[in-house]
Motif scaffolding. Structure first.
Motif, PDB file in Angstrom:
ATOM      1  N   LEU A 279       0.844  -1.188   0.000  1.00 15.05           N
ATOM      2  CA  LEU A 279       0.000   0.000   0.000  1.00 15.05           C
ATOM      3  C   LEU A 279       0.879   1.237   0.000  1.00 15.05           C
ATOM      4  CD1 LEU A 279      -2.805   1.344   0.254  1.00 15.05           C
ATOM      5  CD2 LEU A 279      -2.544   1.179   2.741  1.00 15.05           C
TER       6      LEU A 279
ATOM      7  N   ALA B 270      -6.032   5.498   3.507  1.00 18.28           N
ATOM      8  CA  ALA B 270      -4.988   4.540   3.870  1.00 18.28           C
ATOM      9  C   ALA B 270      -5.461   3.602   4.972  1.00 18.28           C
ATOM     10  CB  ALA B 270      -3.733   5.286   4.319  1.00 18.28           C
TER      11      ALA B 270
ATOM     12  N   VAL C 224      -6.077  -0.714   4.424  1.00 14.66           N
ATOM     13  CA  VAL C 224      -5.263  -1.769   5.041  1.00 14.66           C
ATOM     14  C   VAL C 224      -6.132  -2.984   5.332  1.00 14.66           C
ATOM     15  CG1 VAL C 224      -3.910  -2.428   7.068  1.00 14.66           C
ATOM     16  CG2 VAL C 224      -3.606  -0.183   6.043  1.00 14.66           C
TER      17      VAL C 224
ATOM     18  N   THR D 223      -2.657  -6.971   2.918  1.00 13.68           N
ATOM     19  CA  THR D 223      -1.630  -5.932   2.828  1.00 13.68           C
ATOM     20  C   THR D 223      -0.369  -6.421   3.523  1.00 13.68           C
ATOM     21  OG1 THR D 223      -3.348  -4.218   2.935  1.00 13.68           O
ATOM     22  CG2 THR D 223      -1.067  -3.511   3.291  1.00 13.68           C
TER      23      THR D 223
ATOM     24  N   VAL E 217       3.418  -1.245   3.988  1.00 16.56           N
ATOM     25  CA  VAL E 217       2.880   0.094   3.733  1.00 16.56           C
ATOM     26  C   VAL E 217       4.038   1.066   3.574  1.00 16.56           C
ATOM     27  CG1 VAL E 217       1.507   2.003   4.655  1.00 16.56           C
ATOM     28  CG2 VAL E 217       0.791  -0.362   5.085  1.00 16.56           C
TER      29      VAL E 217
ATOM     30  N   LEU F 231       4.555   4.915   3.603  1.00 15.37           N
ATOM     31  CA  LEU F 231       3.740   6.023   4.115  1.00 15.37           C
ATOM     32  C   LEU F 231       4.454   7.363   4.056  1.00 15.37           C
ATOM     33  CD1 LEU F 231       1.237   7.042   5.729  1.00 15.37           C
ATOM     34  CD2 LEU F 231       2.446   6.338   7.814  1.00 15.37           C
TER      35      LEU F 231
ATOM     36  N   ILE G  62       5.538  -1.088   8.254  1.00 19.61           N
ATOM     37  CA  ILE G  62       5.312   0.281   7.785  1.00 19.61           C
ATOM     38  C   ILE G  62       6.657   0.955   7.561  1.00 19.61           C
ATOM     39  CG2 ILE G  62       4.319   2.538   8.300  1.00 19.61           C
ATOM     40  CD1 ILE G  62       2.339   1.114  10.171  1.00 19.61           C
TER      41      ILE G  62
END
Length: 223
Positions: free
Chosen positions: A4, A36, A40, A44, A47, A49, A73
């Motif tokens: 993502l 966002a 998720v 997923t 990520v 970000l 992340i």
């Protein structure tokens, strides 16, 4: 691997998405924090970000996502000060890169984070068995069978098959397979990879199971 991308600059998001798709990943892009958090899901796997989002600060988005799940992340932002890094890591981020960045480094960091996650948290039992085209692959017991008949693979052959089996239908780059199986980025293992793949096809008697993706790597796909 589904990644993502949370980025409000449409040009940056499009360029990164195109690069990731070419490298064999399955990117999804959103341009704000609320989208966002909503995007998720259980599929997923990472990520990317940005912190400068139009509706809320990326640090808050990071904290909200971390409250939902443990997905890796990686914060990618123009904020280069130490305070931003500390806040991001405290909010639950696993890594941090500063724009402008080299996309190859970004991918290497994503893979490093997801690799650590897989090592620390073994795959749940319901995801440890992959069945495709009559081939049964148990990632936990390292046993493979075809139509119920056990198949004897070498450790390296199984490791290669396991990398592909985790993302069936997705083109996995050669260098990524080499990195995960041999633990190195040295391209000298490329010929060895080809030999092992040929052996896997022969032993499984499924020539179309492991498909060569020209210029990228291999894909696990039943006939």
């Amino acid at each position: 691997m589904k990644i993502l991308i949370v980025e409000d600059d449409a040009r940056v998001a499009a360029a990164l998405s195109a690069y990731l798709r070419q490298a064999g990943y399955a990117p999804q892009t959103v341009g704000d924090g609320a989208s966002a958090i909503a995007a998720v899901g259980p599929d997923t796997e990472a990520v990317i970000l940005d912190l400068g989002l139009p509706d809320m600060d990326g640090i808050d988005v990071c904290r909200r996502i971390r409250g939902i799940c443990g997905v890796p992340i990686l914060i990618a932002t123009a904020r280069s000060n130490v305070e931003a890094r500390i806040k991001g890591l405290h909010a639950g981020a696993d890594d941090f890169v500063v724009k402008p960045y080299d996309v190859r480094e970004l991918i290497a960091r994503i893979e490093a984070v997801t690799r650590r996650m897989r090592t620390a948290q073994p795959a749940p039992q319901e995801h440890s068995v992959v069945q495709i085209d009559g081939v049964h692959i148990n990632l936990s017991t390292r046993l493979v069978s075809v139509e119920g008949a056990p198949i004897e693979l070498t450790p390296k052959e199984f490791d290669i098959l396991a990398v592909l089996a985790r993302y069936p239908g997705v083109a996995t780059p050669r260098d990524r397979i080499i990195r995960e199986v041999w633990g190195t980025d040295w391209s000298g293992f490329s010929r060895s990879l080809e030999v092992h793949v040929a052996s896997i096809r022969r032993k499984l008697d499924r020539p179309s199971l492991v498909v060569t993706v020209r210029g990228v790597g291999y894909r696990l796909m039943g006939s």
